[in-house]
Design a protein around this motif. Structure first.
Motif, mmCIF file in Angstrom:
data_model
loop_
_atom_site.group_PDB
_atom_site.id
_atom_site.type_symbol
_atom_site.label_atom_id
_atom_site.label_comp_id
_atom_site.label_asym_id
_atom_site.label_seq_id
_atom_site.Cartn_x
_atom_site.Cartn_y
_atom_site.Cartn_z
ATOM 1 N N THR A 147 -50.255 47.545 23.664
ATOM 2 C CA THR A 147 -49.593 47.043 22.457
ATOM 3 C C THR A 147 -48.426 47.966 22.093
ATOM 4 N N ILE A 148 -47.253 47.343 21.895
ATOM 5 C CA ILE A 148 -46.057 48.097 21.465
ATOM 6 C C ILE A 148 -45.974 48.016 19.947
ATOM 7 N N HIS A 149 -46.089 49.157 19.285
ATOM 8 C CA HIS A 149 -45.972 49.201 17.820
ATOM 9 C C HIS A 149 -44.555 49.577 17.402
ATOM 10 N N ASN A 150 -43.848 50.315 18.259
ATOM 11 C CA ASN A 150 -42.501 50.761 17.909
ATOM 12 C C ASN A 150 -41.789 51.167 19.195
ATOM 13 N N LEU A 151 -40.966 50.256 19.730
ATOM 14 C CA LEU A 151 -40.374 50.464 21.060
ATOM 15 C C LEU A 151 -39.486 51.709 21.184
ATOM 16 N N PRO A 152 -38.608 52.001 20.199
ATOM 17 C CA PRO A 152 -37.718 53.155 20.405
ATOM 18 C C PRO A 152 -38.457 54.478 20.621
ATOM 19 N N TYR A 153 -39.685 54.590 20.124
ATOM 20 C CA TYR A 153 -40.460 55.804 20.392
ATOM 21 C C TYR A 153 -41.175 55.584 21.725
ATOM 22 N N MET A 154 -40.497 55.914 22.828
ATOM 23 C CA MET A 154 -41.066 55.546 24.137
ATOM 24 C C MET A 154 -41.547 56.718 24.962
ATOM 25 N N GLY A 155 -41.411 57.948 24.423
ATOM 26 C CA GLY A 155 -41.883 59.114 25.182
ATOM 27 C C GLY A 155 -40.791 59.731 26.038
ATOM 28 N N THR A 156 -39.530 59.539 25.612
ATOM 29 C CA THR A 156 -38.403 60.124 26.350
ATOM 30 C C THR A 156 -38.595 61.649 26.440
ATOM 31 N N GLY A 157 -38.250 62.217 27.584
ATOM 32 C CA GLY A 157 -38.401 63.676 27.760
ATOM 33 C C GLY A 157 -39.729 64.047 28.393
#
Ligand code: ADP
Length: 487
Positions: free
Chosen positions: A170-180
């Protein structure tokens, strides 16, 4: 049916935002759904979250049930599993060095966050072997547990215990994707996604990796599921999501309707309900008194409640309120977060000291009083995957003036005889201003206003429908597995 529900947060253990609400409510709602609507299926759903330092101080009764070694390029890291005794949904906590006891839940350092949540994700996949429990469905939430979904897919062929396990992310907030997360992925020997439909840059970022691997991807509203297919909302993943369209579905979150109930709310001075709506006005007087505003229940009270973050568009609200001169209504803004946005709220109060208040804090009890007192709530979000604020407000007869995006669009009705709120499209503050003026014109007609309030208060925001939609996904995944087996 054995389901493991993996999350970085779950109320009442740990709640930072909407994710905590969902993970705290959905597993129990699913149990209730299967018990009443599908008693032929015996659902065994279990919750797993990290054992954060803050949880050590909660006096939970826990039992250590086993440990595993998670390999890294520089040696193994131990992960220990603890069971919470007496939890109504069986709950497991994972501890280990990467989940530091003195760190907050989210520390804001992407390298540390990646170490913590990739370690947690890899431990999640090992719980079934500790419990000697066949896992049918892994249900992960957001980037924090997406690597579990990715690893599940890559290990399914080699590992008999998970060979038949299906996954939902489930995607609750796409921009917070774990970059880095790249260095941490390398450290834990997690290979990049091999999915060619995923752009190269995203193949070592947990949320896209999980979306590529999941048997089903859910976005937390139909509106958001549609929006992430478009360049404006997809964080450059629209082509990938278009490829995966058949695996993608939108299911709006439910609300904890026991906690958010104006007829039983212990935080408000005057409880009210549909047939005792007049008592709502007394809450407004109490709040006006508390904040030193003119005490008059006829003055419309316009509120804002939310994180002070670009996403929530508080800057747009301040601009519109400023232009309107906070004249003909009172306004109370409750929120905390970004320092510049906090200052913008304080500045509004300074410019309109008799009608505007900026309450720069996170205060759950005060938020209940504000929902109960407010007439109109501004929700000028730049994007809103689902949003709880509008649902809570409507239950309290506080009518949303919101941007038509994501879950806001799905939960607020603006058709003439079914109106429960006001929506506007553009990000310009002028659009919010016009929509607020329209709402105020309805407010000036008490019968029209009462009709909107009554409709808003009647909407069923409980988890029932959403739990049924998730259950349908679980059932379908299991039946495709059975169909596959019989071929
Ligand atoms: P998000 O999860 O993106 O922050 P939601 O609308 O899904 O937004 O949920 C926000 C939740 O947090 C609501 O329950 C809201 O009442 C609460 N909340 C937000 N800001 C505050 C605050 N400053 N004080 C108290 N509660 C708050």
């Amino acid at each position: 049916m054995h389901v493991l529900f993996a999350s970085a947060e779950a109320d009442p253990y740990v709640k930072i935002g909407g994710l905590g609400d969902v993970a705290g409510s959905l597993p129990a709602a699913l149990l209730e759904h299967y018990r009443t609507a599908s008693p032929e299926v015996s659902l065994d759903i279990r919750l797993i979250i990290p054992y954060y330092g803050m949880l050590h101080k909660q006096g939970l009764e826990i039992k250590m049930i086993g440990e595993v070694h998670i390999p890294t390029i520089s040696g193994d890291v131990k992960a220990a599993f603890h069971q919470v005794i007496g939890a109504s949904v069986p709950t497991y906590l994972v501890s280990g060095d990467p989940i530091r006891s003195d760190d907050p839940v989210y520390c804001g350092d992407s390298a540390k966050e990646a170490e913590k949540f990739i370690f947690f994700s890899l431990a999640v996949l090992r719980l079934p072997e500790i419990l000697d429990w066949r896992l049918d469905i892994l249900h992960a939430q957001d980037w924090h547990t997406a690597v579990a979904v990715h690893q599940l897919k890559s290990q399914r062929q080699k590992n008999a215990t998970i060979a038949r396990t299906k996954s939902v992310l489930t995607i609750h907030n796409l921009p917070y994707m774990g970059t880095g997360s790249e260095p941490a992925l390398k450290n834990y020997r997690v290979k990049p996604s091999a999915d060619k439909t995923l752009p190269g840059w995203a193949r070592q970022i947990p949320l896209p990796m999980g979306c590529a691997a999941a048997d089903k991807v859910v976005a937390v509203s139909k509106g958001y599921a549609e929006e992430i297919l478009t360049p404006a909302y997809s964080c450059n993943l629209h082509e990938f999501f278009l490829h995966k369209k058949d695996h993608l579905q939108g299911i709006v979150n439910g609300l904890n309707t026991t906690l958010w109930d104006p007829s039983t709310d212990v935080h408000i001075a005057h409880r009210f309900s549909l047939d005792k709506l007049v008592a709502k006005a007394r809450n407004k007087i109490a709040l006006q008194k508390e904040l030193g505003l003119a005490e008059n229940s006829e003055i419309p009270l316009v509120i804002f409640i939310g994180r002070l973050d670009q996403q929530k568009g508080i800057d747009i609200a301040v601009e519109a309120l400023d232009r309107l001169g906070c004249h003909g209504f009172q306004t109370v803004l409750l929120g905390s977060g970004n320092a510049t946005l906090e200052q913008a709220c304080r500045d509004l109060q300074a410019r309109f000291p008799t009608t505007a208040r900026a309450c720069i804090t996170f205060n759950a009890a005060f938020s209940h009083r504000l929902y109960a007192a407010g007439d109109i709530i501004l929700i000028p979000s730049r994007y809103e995957p689902c949003g709880l604020v509008q649902m809570i407000a409507m239950r309290y007869g506080c009518i949303p003036v919101a941007r038509a995006t994501g879950g806001l669009k799905d939960t607020i009705n603006t058709t003439s005889f079914n109106r429960t709120g006001f929506l506007y499209k553009s990000l310009q503050s002028k659009s919010l201003e016009n929509s607020l003026l329209k709402a105020l014109s309805f407010y000036a007609r008490p019968n029209d206003w009462k009709a909107i309030q009554e409709r808003a208060m009647r909407v069923d925001f409980s988890w029932n429908r959403s739990a049924a939609a998730y259950a349908e996904i679980y059932n379908r995944l299991i039946s495709t597995r059975i169909a596959g087996q019989s071929k």
